[in-house]
Design a protein around this motif. Structure first.
Motif, PDB file in Angstrom:
ATOM      1  N   ASN A 154       0.829  -0.990  -0.090  1.00  0.00           N
ATOM      2  CA  ASN A 154      -0.130  -0.103  -0.158  1.00  0.00           C
ATOM      3  C   ASN A 154       0.814   1.159   0.020  1.00  0.00           C
ATOM      4  OD1 ASN A 154      -1.906   1.742   0.288  1.00  0.00           O
ATOM      5  ND2 ASN A 154      -3.128   0.637   1.754  1.00  0.00           N
ATOM      6  N   TRP A 155       1.646   1.506  -1.291  1.00  0.00           N
ATOM      7  CA  TRP A 155       2.618   2.756  -1.258  1.00  0.00           C
ATOM      8  C   TRP A 155       2.006   3.849  -0.968  1.00  0.00           C
ATOM      9  CZ3 TRP A 155       1.888   6.416  -4.920  1.00  0.00           C
ATOM     10  CH2 TRP A 155       1.132   6.121  -5.890  1.00  0.00           C
ATOM     11  N   CYS A 179     -13.887 -15.828   6.328  1.00  0.00           N
ATOM     12  CA  CYS A 179     -12.831 -16.595   5.972  1.00  0.00           C
ATOM     13  C   CYS A 179     -11.444 -16.197   6.819  1.00  0.00           C
ATOM     14  CB  CYS A 179     -12.695 -16.765   4.723  1.00  0.00           C
ATOM     15  SG  CYS A 179     -12.102 -15.133   4.065  1.00  0.00           S
ATOM     16  N   ASP A 180     -11.668 -14.786   7.317  1.00  0.00           N
ATOM     17  CA  ASP A 180     -10.594 -14.303   7.971  1.00  0.00           C
ATOM     18  C   ASP A 180      -9.248 -13.936   7.320  1.00  0.00           C
ATOM     19  OD1 ASP A 180     -11.943 -13.802  10.402  1.00  0.00           O
ATOM     20  OD2 ASP A 180     -10.961 -15.313  11.636  1.00  0.00           O
ATOM     21  N   GLN A 181      -9.313 -13.849   6.002  1.00  0.00           N
ATOM     22  CA  GLN A 181      -8.126 -13.674   5.142  1.00  0.00           C
ATOM     23  C   GLN A 181      -7.676 -12.430   5.568  1.00  0.00           C
ATOM     24  OE1 GLN A 181      -6.010 -15.345   3.224  1.00  0.00           O
ATOM     25  NE2 GLN A 181      -7.175 -17.040   4.262  1.00  0.00           N
ATOM     26  N   CYS A 182      -8.866 -11.351   5.848  1.00  0.00           N
ATOM     27  CA  CYS A 182      -8.366 -10.052   5.816  1.00  0.00           C
ATOM     28  C   CYS A 182      -7.550  -9.864   7.398  1.00  0.00           C
ATOM     29  CB  CYS A 182      -9.686  -9.184   6.004  1.00  0.00           C
ATOM     30  SG  CYS A 182     -11.031  -9.772   7.067  1.00  0.00           S
ATOM     31  N   ARG A 183      -8.070 -10.728   8.233  1.00  0.00           N
ATOM     32  CA  ARG A 183      -7.449 -10.745   9.482  1.00  0.00           C
ATOM     33  C   ARG A 183      -5.874 -11.262   9.347  1.00  0.00           C
ATOM     34  NH1 ARG A 183      -9.969 -10.751  14.501  1.00  0.00           N
ATOM     35  NH2 ARG A 183     -11.836 -12.058  13.553  1.00  0.00           N
ATOM     36  N   GLN A 243      -8.273   1.798   9.410  1.00  0.00           N
ATOM     37  CA  GLN A 243      -8.641   2.169   8.138  1.00  0.00           C
ATOM     38  C   GLN A 243      -7.616   2.239   7.190  1.00  0.00           C
ATOM     39  OE1 GLN A 243     -11.858   2.309   7.566  1.00  0.00           O
ATOM     40  NE2 GLN A 243     -12.568   2.337   9.803  1.00  0.00           N
ATOM     41  N   CYS A 244      -6.681   1.294   7.445  1.00  0.00           N
ATOM     42  CA  CYS A 244      -5.409   1.474   6.411  1.00  0.00           C
ATOM     43  C   CYS A 244      -5.716   0.969   4.912  1.00  0.00           C
ATOM     44  CB  CYS A 244      -4.345   0.671   7.169  1.00  0.00           C
ATOM     45  SG  CYS A 244      -4.776  -1.132   7.180  1.00  0.00           S
ATOM     46  N   GLY A 245      -6.844   0.042   4.792  1.00  0.00           N
ATOM     47  CA  GLY A 245      -7.240  -0.577   3.672  1.00  0.00           C
ATOM     48  C   GLY A 245      -6.144  -1.704   3.300  1.00  0.00           C
ATOM     49  N   ASP A 246      -5.167  -2.077   3.840  1.00  0.00           N
ATOM     50  CA  ASP A 246      -4.245  -3.277   3.506  1.00  0.00           C
ATOM     51  C   ASP A 246      -4.954  -4.392   3.074  1.00  0.00           C
ATOM     52  OD1 ASP A 246      -2.582  -1.265   3.715  1.00  0.00           O
ATOM     53  OD2 ASP A 246      -1.303  -2.036   5.341  1.00  0.00           O
ATOM     54  N   GLU A 271      -7.251  -5.906  -0.750  1.00  0.00           N
ATOM     55  CA  GLU A 271      -6.811  -6.933  -1.919  1.00  0.00           C
ATOM     56  C   GLU A 271      -6.729  -8.260  -1.411  1.00  0.00           C
ATOM     57  OE1 GLU A 271      -6.149  -5.786  -4.767  1.00  0.00           O
ATOM     58  OE2 GLU A 271      -6.893  -3.556  -3.967  1.00  0.00           O
ATOM     59  N   SER A 272      -6.843  -8.551  -0.124  1.00  0.00           N
ATOM     60  CA  SER A 272      -6.732  -9.890   0.199  1.00  0.00           C
ATOM     61  C   SER A 272      -8.211 -10.489   0.065  1.00  0.00           C
ATOM     62  CB  SER A 272      -6.253 -10.117   1.551  1.00  0.00           C
ATOM     63  OG  SER A 272      -7.099  -9.446   2.667  1.00  0.00           O
ATOM     64  N   CYS A 273      -9.142  -9.694   0.034  1.00  0.00           N
ATOM     65  CA  CYS A 273     -10.509 -10.098   0.001  1.00  0.00           C
ATOM     66  C   CYS A 273     -10.929 -10.832  -1.518  1.00  0.00           C
ATOM     67  CB  CYS A 273     -11.394  -9.223   0.527  1.00  0.00           C
ATOM     68  SG  CYS A 273     -13.070  -9.767   0.876  1.00  0.00           S
ATOM     69  N   LYS A 274     -10.744 -12.022  -1.746  1.00  0.00           N
ATOM     70  CA  LYS A 274     -11.351 -12.504  -2.834  1.00  0.00           C
ATOM     71  C   LYS A 274     -12.733 -12.427  -3.204  1.00  0.00           C
ATOM     72  CE  LYS A 274      -7.501 -15.993  -2.756  1.00  0.00           C
ATOM     73  NZ  LYS A 274      -7.156 -17.566  -3.009  1.00  0.00           N
ATOM     74  N   PRO A 275     -13.698 -12.426  -2.175  1.00  0.00           N
ATOM     75  CA  PRO A 275     -15.382 -12.224  -2.666  1.00  0.00           C
ATOM     76  C   PRO A 275     -15.326 -10.883  -2.687  1.00  0.00           C
ATOM     77  CG  PRO A 275     -14.945 -13.673  -0.616  1.00  0.00           C
ATOM     78  CD  PRO A 275     -13.430 -13.089  -0.971  1.00  0.00           C
ATOM     79  N   ASN A 276     -14.377  -9.903  -2.442  1.00  0.00           N
ATOM     80  CA  ASN A 276     -14.842  -8.329  -2.596  1.00  0.00           C
ATOM     81  C   ASN A 276     -15.555  -8.065  -1.917  1.00  0.00           C
ATOM     82  OD1 ASN A 276     -14.046  -5.943  -3.802  1.00  0.00           O
ATOM     83  ND2 ASN A 276     -15.622  -6.066  -5.342  1.00  0.00           N
TER      84      ASN A 276
END
Length: 268
Positions: A8-9, A205-209, A225-228, A231-236
């Motif tokens: 997240n540049w 699924c906890d991928q965001c965690r 609220q970093c938003g990192d 992109e890890s959330c495949k179901p959007n």
């Protein structure tokens, strides 16, 4: 590791700019502020070299405004202490090791520290625990401050440094469990206008965690609220939007009781 750090540049650029603008004040607040509670009421501080004398009022106004609009985004995008904690956390060996219940319990520590800070500032008149070194070489002044400080000032500094250092073991230890500013912002952030939220496509699924450096999920306790995580959330299932306007998207996670619970701020 570096690739993940700079993924997240935009946030990194903002953080390093912020470090250049207010990082010196952060160091003064830790190592040279003679008062029990630093960073507040700096206008009349006898340490005349501290940049906080001219920064503190506008900084708190901007922080307050940002909280109402973006929630705890100050912690994730601006705070120099948050950046230092993130760098230290890159080598944490207990990443994802704390149980959720333990982590949730420890998170109340920052509210305890916040209450202590409010007590010392408002009821104890923010006592001075060290002799202010008005001017001089920074590191020599730090040495003189330490040399002539009350023991309680030394204990306070050691507590802060130890908590920051614990990020080497538990990611973002200070920010997640002890930072009083973060605690105050988190309480107020429940009234913020915008933020990252989960929608109805969330499958827990906890991928965001796992992606989150604070080991949380959008809109939950310690979300900065970093938003990192987006992109890890495949179901959007993660969106940037206002919790006050769920009708704008039928997928927003407010329609059912389970959905409302998913985005409910979990604090206090």
């Amino acid at each position: 590791m570096l690739k993940t750090f700079f993924s997240n540049w935009k946030r990194r650029i903002v953080q390093f700019i912020s470090l250049g603008l207010i990082g010196e004040w952060s160091f003064y607040g830790i190592f040279r502020c003679p008062f029990a509670v630093p960073y507040i009421g700096c206008g009349n501080c006898p340490v005349i070299q501290c940049p906080g004398r001219s920064l503190w009022l506008w900084s708190w106004i901007l922080i307050g405004g940002s909280v109402l609009v973006f929630g705890r985004a100050f912690c994730g995008w601006i705070c120099p202490g948050g950046l230092v904690s993130e760098i230290l956390s890159m080598g944490s060996f207990l990443k994802s090791k704390l149980k959720k219940r333990v982590s949730a319990g420890l998170a109340y520590g920052k509210y305890f520290v916040l209450v202590l800070a409010l007590y010392f500032f408002f009821l104890a008149q923010n006592p001075r625990w060290a002799i202010p070194i008005r001017t001089g070489d920074f590191f020599k002044s730090v040495g003189l401050t330490v040399e002539h400080a009350d023991p309680v000032w030394i204990y306070k500094i050691l507590f802060v440094l130890a908590a920051l250092g614990l990020s080497l073991a538990v990611p973002m230890f200070w920010c997640r469990f002890l930072c009083p500013t973060g605690g105050a912002i988190e309480i107020l952030s429940r009234f913020s206008l915008f933020g990252f939220l989960k929608n109805a496509r969330c499958s827990d699924c906890d991928q965001c965690r796992h992606r989150c450096h604070l080991e949380t999920r959008p809109s939950e306790i310690n979300c900065v609220q970093c938003g990192d995580c987006k992109e890890s959330c495949k179901p959007n299932a993660i969106e940037w939007k206002s919790p006050l306007a769920p009708w704008r998207n039928p997928d927003t996670n407010f329609g059912s009781g389970q959905a409302r619970s998913a985005n409910k701020p979990h604090f206090l």
